[in-house]
Design a protein around this motif. Structure first.
Motif, PDB file in Angstrom:
ATOM      1  N   LYS A 145      11.938   2.000   5.487  1.00  0.00           N
ATOM      2  CA  LYS A 145      11.004   1.895   6.612  1.00  0.00           C
ATOM      3  C   LYS A 145      10.586   0.446   6.810  1.00  0.00           C
ATOM      4  N   ASN A 146      10.290   0.099   8.056  1.00  0.00           N
ATOM      5  CA  ASN A 146       9.785  -1.235   8.348  1.00  0.00           C
ATOM      6  C   ASN A 146       8.315  -1.319   7.932  1.00  0.00           C
ATOM      7  N   GLU A 147       8.074  -1.945   6.786  1.00  0.00           N
ATOM      8  CA  GLU A 147       6.708  -2.151   6.309  1.00  0.00           C
ATOM      9  C   GLU A 147       6.529  -3.649   6.073  1.00  0.00           C
ATOM     10  N   PRO A 148       6.110  -4.372   7.115  1.00  0.00           N
ATOM     11  CA  PRO A 148       6.055  -5.833   7.026  1.00  0.00           C
ATOM     12  C   PRO A 148       5.023  -6.346   6.031  1.00  0.00           C
ATOM     13  N   ALA A 209       7.981 -10.652   6.641  1.00  0.00           N
ATOM     14  CA  ALA A 209       9.289 -10.120   6.242  1.00  0.00           C
ATOM     15  C   ALA A 209       9.218  -8.609   6.100  1.00  0.00           C
ATOM     16  N   THR A 210      10.387  -7.998   6.181  1.00  0.00           N
ATOM     17  CA  THR A 210      10.524  -6.566   5.928  1.00  0.00           C
ATOM     18  C   THR A 210      11.778  -6.358   5.081  1.00  0.00           C
ATOM     19  N   PHE A 211      11.751  -5.334   4.230  1.00  0.00           N
ATOM     20  CA  PHE A 211      12.891  -5.074   3.350  1.00  0.00           C
ATOM     21  C   PHE A 211      14.038  -4.357   4.060  1.00  0.00           C
ATOM     22  N   VAL A 212      13.806  -3.898   5.291  1.00  0.00           N
ATOM     23  CA  VAL A 212      14.836  -3.129   5.985  1.00  0.00           C
ATOM     24  C   VAL A 212      16.004  -4.040   6.391  1.00  0.00           C
ATOM     25  N   LYS A 213      17.228  -3.528   6.273  1.00  0.00           N
ATOM     26  CA  LYS A 213      18.437  -4.285   6.654  1.00  0.00           C
ATOM     27  C   LYS A 213      18.779  -4.013   8.118  1.00  0.00           C
TER      28      LYS A 213
END
Length: 330
Positions: A145-148, A209-213
């Protein structure tokens, strides 16, 4: 924080200029541009910079521009990737800029994600992560999930030097255009991202930043990452030596990471040189090996080098040909 729930469809939705340098990529270009045309975030301009292509890429740019009014095409003499990006920066009309390499492609919502994050925290740069893929490889979509989250410039410089999660690669990011008021990609260099990124990050106040690719970085035959050895690969060492100077001045706590990256660059150049059966430069080979041997203790005790790298380095300390044999198997 800013309320970004109504970015899409808002009268105030910011514009993004996406710069795509194009050089002899006719078999990849359409896939790249389609991934931009299909973005869920619509207020974009797609700047295709034909950098003196000698195949049909330039003509294909013009054909693709007929498909979508947001595509703008420029044809120029060949100046290399950095020159084409810099040309695109000068032509960009938006307050936000993205860079996509023409043999790569992105998820349909990459710019929606990056922009919502950059606006939510009023950041200077917005990062997502990269899929590293070989040409033709199918990849399972990232379900993250996009969790900035927010980082300082020092925290992100540490991250990209360690290169475990985020890297210096330019394409998986969205930038405030104002960052480029006094900075440009270095013309005539390979490793152009490494030359610029630490400089760029050090001029930021807030990074999100976000961990999503979301970005597909494609390794293909005859790309810079797979081509035969040339002395231009020494640019990689030069880039990280430049970065070490910036770190020494602005982030002395990151000396360990900066020195590790220089050693990594020496390994990178040595490995490229030894893997190429045709190119011979014994003097350069000797100099690269001597540098690594001089830093033997630092490398073997270094938590950022994995066990495979350390074991292969032990082989190099014993015998260069043993190291070379290991390289061929990897």
């Amino acid at each position: 924080k800013m309320d970004t729930r109504s970015i899409k469809g808002s009268i105030m939705e910011p514009k993004i200029s996406i710069i795509v340098p194009v050089y002899n990529v006719e078999q990849y270009l359409e896939r790249c541009v389609e991934s931009l045309i299909n973005q869920t975030y619509k207020n974009i301009e797609i700047i295709l910079v034909d950098d003196g292509a000698t195949d049909n890429s330039g003509q294909l740019c013009d054909e693709l521009a007929q498909k979508d009014s947001r595509i703008v095409v420029y044809h120029k003499e060949n100046g290399g990737l950095s020159d084409a990006r810099n040309f695109g920066i000068d032509k960009a009309s938006a307050d936000y800029i993205g860079f996509i390499d023409s043999d790569d492609f992105i998820d349909d919502d990459m710019y929606e994600v990056l922009l919502s994050n950059i606006l939510e925290y009023n950041a200077d740069i917005s990062f997502c992560r990269i899929y590293d893929i070989n040409d033709g490889e199918n990849i399972e979509k990232d379900k993250t999930k996009n969790e900035p989250f927010v980082l300082s410039s020092e925290e992100m410089v540490k991250n990209v030097l360690e290169a475990k999660v985020f890297s210096v690669t330019a394409g998986n990011k969205l930038y405030k255009k104002s960052l480029f008021d006094n900075l440009r990609f270095e013309k005539g260099k390979i490793a152009e991202d490494a030359f610029l990124m630490i400089d760029l990050l050090s001029s930021c106040e807030i990074i999100v930043a976000t961990f999503v690719k979301k970005y597909y970085y494609v390794h293909r035959e005859n790309s810079i990452t797979t081509q035969k050895f040339t002395p231009k690969f020494l640019d990689v060492i030069e880039a990280y030596e430049k970065n070490a100077k910036i770190v020494a001045e602005k982030y002395p706590n990151l000396k360990y990471q900066a020195d590790t990256r220089i050693c990594w660059a020496y390994f990178y150049v040595l490995d490229r040189l030894l893997k190429d059966e045709e190119y011979k430069d014994e003097k350069l080979e000797f100099e690269l090996i001597q540098y690594l041997k001089k830093n033997k203790r630092f490398i073997l005790n270094n938590s950022l080098f994995n066990s495979k790298r350390k074991l292969s380095f032990v082989a190099l300390l014993i015998n260069k040909n043993l190291y070379k044999a290991i390289l061929k198997k990897v």
